[in-house]
Design a protein around this motif. Structure first.
Motif, PDB file in Angstrom:
ATOM      1  N   ASP A  75       0.867  -1.189   0.000  1.00  0.00           N
ATOM      2  CA  ASP A  75       0.000   0.000   0.000  1.00  0.00           C
ATOM      3  C   ASP A  75       0.900   1.234   0.000  1.00  0.00           C
ATOM      4  OD1 ASP A  75      -1.757   2.060   0.410  1.00  0.00           O
ATOM      5  OD2 ASP A  75      -2.422   1.398   2.392  1.00  0.00           O
ATOM      6  N   PRO A 116      -3.223  -4.470   4.176  1.00  0.00           N
ATOM      7  CA  PRO A 116      -2.255  -3.576   3.544  1.00  0.00           C
ATOM      8  C   PRO A 116      -0.963  -3.476   4.351  1.00  0.00           C
ATOM      9  CG  PRO A 116      -4.430  -2.546   3.766  1.00  0.00           C
ATOM     10  CD  PRO A 116      -4.436  -3.762   4.623  1.00  0.00           C
ATOM     11  N   GLY A 159      -4.584   2.624  -2.650  1.00  0.00           N
ATOM     12  CA  GLY A 159      -4.491   2.330  -1.225  1.00  0.00           C
ATOM     13  C   GLY A 159      -4.465   3.599  -0.393  1.00  0.00           C
TER      14      GLY A 159
END
Length: 371
Positions: free
Chosen positions: A116, A135, A341
């Protein structure tokens, strides 16, 4: 009113594609990750020859043996990966390779670590397999490179796999050998699969690529021909791993696509066996474009580090949604960073896989933006 499966309800359409749909026909598109070069002549000729020879039928599910042998040789020569032709599946692009990995390895509730910011397909494929995305935040001050410490603190008893991507989409970062090795050894010891997306492997400027499969037999290598050989429309790539892993992935591949396009496989074979000068020429031009964009963006006050690979730049621009809107009003398409993200917030992704002249014009338009 239709009632789709819950796994589909959890998926959103790509923000990249949404940007294309609302842009004017005259806009300069810096959003798409597709080389603007023509496919090299020797590759096109191989496809024409295959058509003329009537090579238009199903192939083996895993792909033609000549191509799998060439991939096996390439992995040994370039990546120090020992993978026999039986440990390779030729897929319909790297997208299918990623899909069969998540479908074949991830159960409902399994956790999968992803970068991410990272390519948006990772999260979608995990959700389609009913897994849970975890993430791994990548720090700007570390050039968005993943470290073993980043990974280790997020591993739980439910962790089934980790997705790596180097060179990276969207940041252009390239992982260091010591980080790749440490992460591969850590995940191997804990019985965690690595799904390694290496589609930008050959587009590296001043560093060297390293594959986790060199250090772990639980790593699956995904690579292909779209980016390095300007073959996006051919839809041909591959996954390589230990045979017992490949046999499980093959079950999904057989019922999903049966086999990759026969003539595309002939083109891929020509790409591997032919001169690599075309790749070197494209990479040199990408580097020239990268230097232009980084220099101009920094002059404009939009902070960005110099990418080491791929053909993306990930500058910090403040309110990215507002920035993207203003850029679009000036007929330039870029992609908001949050689509990749949470750590992509306040950034945008710029693709420099378009002509030098178009980049200069787009940057001139962007320079006039006042936020």
């Amino acid at each position: 009113m239709i009632n789709p499966a819950n796994r589909v309800k959890s998926i959103e359409l790509s923000q990249i594609r949404k940007m294309f749909e609302i842009a004017s026909p005259d806009a300069i598109n810096l959003g798409i990750g597709e080389p603007d070069f023509d496919t090299p002549p020797h590759i096109r000729k191989a496809v024409v020859d295959a058509l003329e020879e009537g090579f238009t039928h199903y192939t083996s599910n895993k792909g033609i043996i000549e191509l799998r042998e060439a991939i096996s040789h390439k992995l040994k020569r370039d990546n120090n990966i020992q993978a026999s032709p039986e440990e390779v599946i030729v897929t319909v692009g790297a997208s299918e390779a990623l899909y069969i990995c998540t479908q074949g390895l991830v159960d409902r509730g399994d956790e999968v670590l992803i970068p991410d910011p990272g390519f948006l397909s990772y999260d979608a494929c995990i959700k389609l397999s009913e897994g849970k995305t975890i993430p791994v935040p990548l720090k700007k001050e570390n050039s968005f490179q993943m470290t073993v410490e980043d990974v280790e603190k997020r591993i739980t008893p439910k962790t089934k796999a980790l997705i790596l991507n180097s060179p990276s989409n969207p940041t252009g970062s390239v992982m260091k050998k010591e980080d790749v090795k440490a992460i591969a050894e850590l995940t191997h010891d804990k019985g965690i699969f690595i799904i390694s997306d290496e589609i930008y492997e050959k587009i590296i400027y001043d560093k060297k690529h390293h594959s986790p499969a060199e250090f772990s037999d639980k790593a699956i290598t995904i690579n292909g021909f779209s980016k390095s050989y300007a073959m996006t429309g051919f839809r041909v790539a591959y996954a390589a791993a230990q045979e017992e892993i490949i046999e499980e992935l093959l079950k999904v591949h057989q019922y999903n696509t049966a086999c990759a396009s026969s003539i595309s496989q002939k083109g891929a074979l020509a790409a591997l066996e032919g001169s690599q000068d075309c790749v070197a020429d494209m990479v040199a031009e990408f580097k020239r474009r990268r230097n232009l964009v980084v220099s101009r963006l920094n002059e404009m006050g939009w902070s960005c580090s110099q990418p080491e690979g791929a053909f993306y730049i990930f500058p910090e621009v403040g309110n990215s949604s507002e920035f993207v809107k203003k850029v679009l009003e000036n007929e330039v398409v870029v992609v908001p960073g949050e689509g990749f993200g949470k750590c992509g917030e306040n950034h945008i992704r710029i693709s420099y896989a378009t002509s030098y002249d178009a980049l200069e014009t787009a940057l001139d338009r962007m320079e006039s933006i006042k936020l």
